[in-house]
Write an enzyme that holds these catalytic residues in place. Structure first.
Site, PDB file in Angstrom:
ATOM      1  N   PRO A  35       0.836  -1.195   0.000  1.00  0.00           N
ATOM      2  CA  PRO A  35       0.000   0.000   0.000  1.00  0.00           C
ATOM      3  C   PRO A  35       0.871   1.245   0.000  1.00  0.00           C
ATOM      4  O   PRO A  35       2.086   1.158   0.113  1.00  0.00           O
ATOM      5  CB  PRO A  35      -0.807  -0.116   1.279  1.00  0.00           C
ATOM      6  CG  PRO A  35       0.069  -0.886   2.213  1.00  0.00           C
ATOM      7  CD  PRO A  35       0.921  -1.779   1.335  1.00  0.00           C
ATOM      8  N   CYS A  36       0.242   2.362  -0.072  1.00  0.00           N
ATOM      9  CA  CYS A  36       0.981   3.606  -0.310  1.00  0.00           C
ATOM     10  C   CYS A  36       1.548   4.247   0.954  1.00  0.00           C
ATOM     11  O   CYS A  36       2.402   5.118   0.871  1.00  0.00           O
ATOM     12  CB  CYS A  36       0.099   4.615  -1.038  1.00  0.00           C
ATOM     13  SG  CYS A  36      -1.276   5.248  -0.049  1.00  0.00           S
TER      14      CYS A  36
END
Length: 142
Positions: free
Chosen positions: A74-75
């Site tokens: 994920p970011c």
């Protein structure tokens, strides 16, 4: 034309699936992988028939279960809003997403991430993602 089957990883509240199904069309989400309880609640409301798997680290997809796998992996470990720890952040889960990709062997992979993935570690993180996908026969475009 048959619908393309989609596994949505790191789903959040289902932005990828919503866009694929409602805006683009021709897609059917077959599984979500999302750990956040609030997001799971939204997903269950919008897609009551689609199973939600809580942990990418133990998710075991059926082989050939999807044409497309999408997700931002994920970011948080790259975002300017965070500490930008990159691959040293325990939320760096590309390897787990890549394991799912190798098991499922989809026709397409859609990866989304923040600009930091290009800048952190002199671009070596993005290079790792590209190299991994190419090692499995994918043509990669950013």
């Amino acid at each position: 034309m048959d619908e393309l089957r989609l596994i949505d990883t790191f789903s959040g509240i289902g932005g990828f699936s919503y866009a694929a199904e409602k805006l683009v069309g021709g897609f059917k989400t077959v599984a979500f992988v999302e750990c956040e309880p609030y997001c799971q609640k939204i997903l269950k409301k919008r897609w009551p028939e689609v199973p939600i798997h809580e942990d990418i680290k133990i998710y075991n997809p059926e082989p050939y279960s999807a044409d497309v796998i999408c997700g931002g992996f994920p970011c948080q470990s790259f975002s300017q809003a965070g500490l930008q720890k990159g691959r040293t952040d325990d939320r760096w889960l590309w390897n787990e997403m890549f394991d799912v990709i190798k098991q499922v062997r989809p026709r397409w992979v859609i990866g989304e991430n923040v600009q930091g993935i290009i800048n952190i570690e002199q671009g070596m993180v993005l290079k790792q993602v590209q190299d991994d996908l190419e090692s499995e026969g994918f043509q990669v475009q950013c």
